[in-house]
Design an enzyme around this catalytic site. Structure first.
Site, PDB file in Angstrom:
ATOM      1  N   HIS A  57       0.900  -1.026  -0.160  1.00 48.08           N
ATOM      2  CA  HIS A  57      -0.021  -0.055   0.088  1.00 48.08           C
ATOM      3  C   HIS A  57       0.772   1.179   0.206  1.00 48.08           C
ATOM      4  CE1 HIS A  57       0.696  -0.901   4.305  1.00 48.08           C
ATOM      5  NE2 HIS A  57       0.227   0.267   4.669  1.00 48.08           N
ATOM      6  N   HIS A  59       1.288   3.819   2.044  1.00 45.66           N
ATOM      7  CA  HIS A  59       1.812   4.731   3.217  1.00 45.66           C
ATOM      8  C   HIS A  59       3.200   4.572   3.098  1.00 45.66           C
ATOM      9  CE1 HIS A  59      -1.988   4.251   5.774  1.00 45.66           C
ATOM     10  NE2 HIS A  59      -1.969   5.179   4.783  1.00 45.66           N
ATOM     11  N   ASP A  61       5.604   4.365   5.112  1.00 41.60           N
ATOM     12  CA  ASP A  61       6.584   3.185   5.800  1.00 41.60           C
ATOM     13  C   ASP A  61       6.645   1.927   5.262  1.00 41.60           C
ATOM     14  OD1 ASP A  61       3.771   3.049   6.616  1.00 41.60           O
ATOM     15  OD2 ASP A  61       4.735   2.206   8.349  1.00 41.60           O
ATOM     16  N   HIS A  62       5.834   1.732   3.937  1.00 46.79           N
ATOM     17  CA  HIS A  62       5.828   0.680   3.115  1.00 46.79           C
ATOM     18  C   HIS A  62       6.221   1.110   1.541  1.00 46.79           C
ATOM     19  CE1 HIS A  62       3.801  -1.624   6.078  1.00 46.79           C
ATOM     20  NE2 HIS A  62       3.195  -0.863   6.548  1.00 46.79           N
ATOM     21  N   HIS A 114      -7.688  -0.411   5.041  1.00 49.57           N
ATOM     22  CA  HIS A 114      -6.737   0.279   5.495  1.00 49.57           C
ATOM     23  C   HIS A 114      -6.202   1.489   4.487  1.00 49.57           C
ATOM     24  CE1 HIS A 114      -3.082   1.115   8.276  1.00 49.57           C
ATOM     25  NE2 HIS A 114      -2.467   0.988   7.146  1.00 49.57           N
ATOM     26  N   ASP A 137      -0.317  -4.218   5.801  1.00 49.49           N
ATOM     27  CA  ASP A 137      -1.296  -3.558   7.119  1.00 49.49           C
ATOM     28  C   ASP A 137      -2.720  -3.968   7.124  1.00 49.49           C
ATOM     29  OD1 ASP A 137       1.123  -2.582   7.891  1.00 49.49           O
ATOM     30  OD2 ASP A 137       0.355  -0.512   7.818  1.00 49.49           O
ATOM     31  N   HIS A 176       4.164  -5.359  10.299  1.00 46.50           N
ATOM     32  CA  HIS A 176       4.631  -4.690  11.418  1.00 46.50           C
ATOM     33  C   HIS A 176       4.597  -5.801  12.562  1.00 46.50           C
ATOM     34  CE1 HIS A 176       4.532  -0.356  10.296  1.00 46.50           C
ATOM     35  NE2 HIS A 176       3.461  -0.797   9.683  1.00 46.50           N
TER      36      HIS A 176
END
Length: 260
Positions: A57, A59, A61-62, A114, A137, A176
């Site tokens: 996805h 975001h 941090d990905h 998400h 996520d 995570h």
């Protein structure tokens, strides 16, 4: 897994990247390469040919390392994703799209909630004797992602109608290290569930040794994860959802959002 290897690469505070390797061809893919330097080091250490990026996805941090990885890497990379907001994406994919990592077969599962463009990647060996799903996520060990861009109906579809129907032995590699927090909430929802209590103790031991708690399996998630158990009486009783699993999904996510 004889024909497939998965190298767990920790990143940031609690993220996981995954290097998926076809052991027969030595071709590889990287899932959510937020730390490109670590990815390049792993590729060199494993002596594999990195061919593609699997982005779950958008975001940061990905997907935030995609552009830098593409720039640093000497060969052209295919960057898969399900959302136009994903940097450096070359191939947009959706539900049931397929491609290969060497001899490994990859099937895409579109799991919006998400984020509106979230994709989970289901990977199998040619003999179907090893299976793994990379869930970003959407599905965590013992939990699920927040409903930032979606609804309880969508998360029900993702977890119950799609991921729950994968083979029980499928290994689950999530985005995570949230396991202890998630299992604490799972135990709150189902305090009589001994399987959850045992998993908490196992997870504490793993984290005390600075070891990851991933992977779990789809079959295990059905036993310990309240969001995968919204059709079970004990979870519905906690949620006061009166036999409605989608209402149970909505209710327990609302509680989890502020659970300490």
């Amino acid at each position: 897994m004889a024909d497939m290897s998965v190298k767990i690469l920790p990143a940031l505070a609690d993220n996981y990247m995954y290097l998926i390797i076809c052991n027969k061809t030595k071709e590889a893919a990287i899932v959510d390469p937020v730390n490109p330097e670590s990815v390049l080091e792993a590729v060199q250490n494993e002596n594999v040919k990195l061919k593609s990026v699997l982005t779950t996805h958008h975001h940061w941090d990905h997907a935030g390392g995609n552009e830098k990885l593409v720039t640093l890497f000497k060969d052209k990379l295919i960057v898969y994703g399900g959302d136009e907001r994903i940097g450096a994406m070359t191939n947009k994919i959706g539900q049931d799209d397929t491609f290969k990592i060497g001899n490994l077969d990859v099937q895409c599962h579109f799991t919006p909630c998400h984020t509106t463009g979230h994709i989970c990647y289901f990977v199998q060996t040619p003999a179907r004797d090893s299976k793994a799903v990379f869930t970003g996520d959407t599905l965590f060990l013992g939990g699920c992602g927040r409903f930032f861009e979606g609804t309880a109906e969508q998360m029900y579809s993702a977890l119950i109608e799609k991921l729950s129907n994968l083979p029980d032995e499928t290994k689950v590699f999530c985005g995570h290290e949230y396991s202890l927090q998630n299992l604490k909430f799972a135990n709150h929802v189902e305090p009589q569930n001994v399987t959850i209590q045992n998993k908490i103790e196992w997870s504490k031991a793993k984290r005390a040794n600075n070891e990851p708690t991933v992977p779990s399996t789809i079959g295990e998630e059905k036993e310990i994860n309240p969001f995968m158990r919204v059709c079970v009486d004990s979870v519905q009783q906690y949620a006061k959802s009166h036999g409605n699993p989608i209402e149970a999904m909505r209710a327990i996510r609302k509680v989890k959002d502020s659970f300490k």
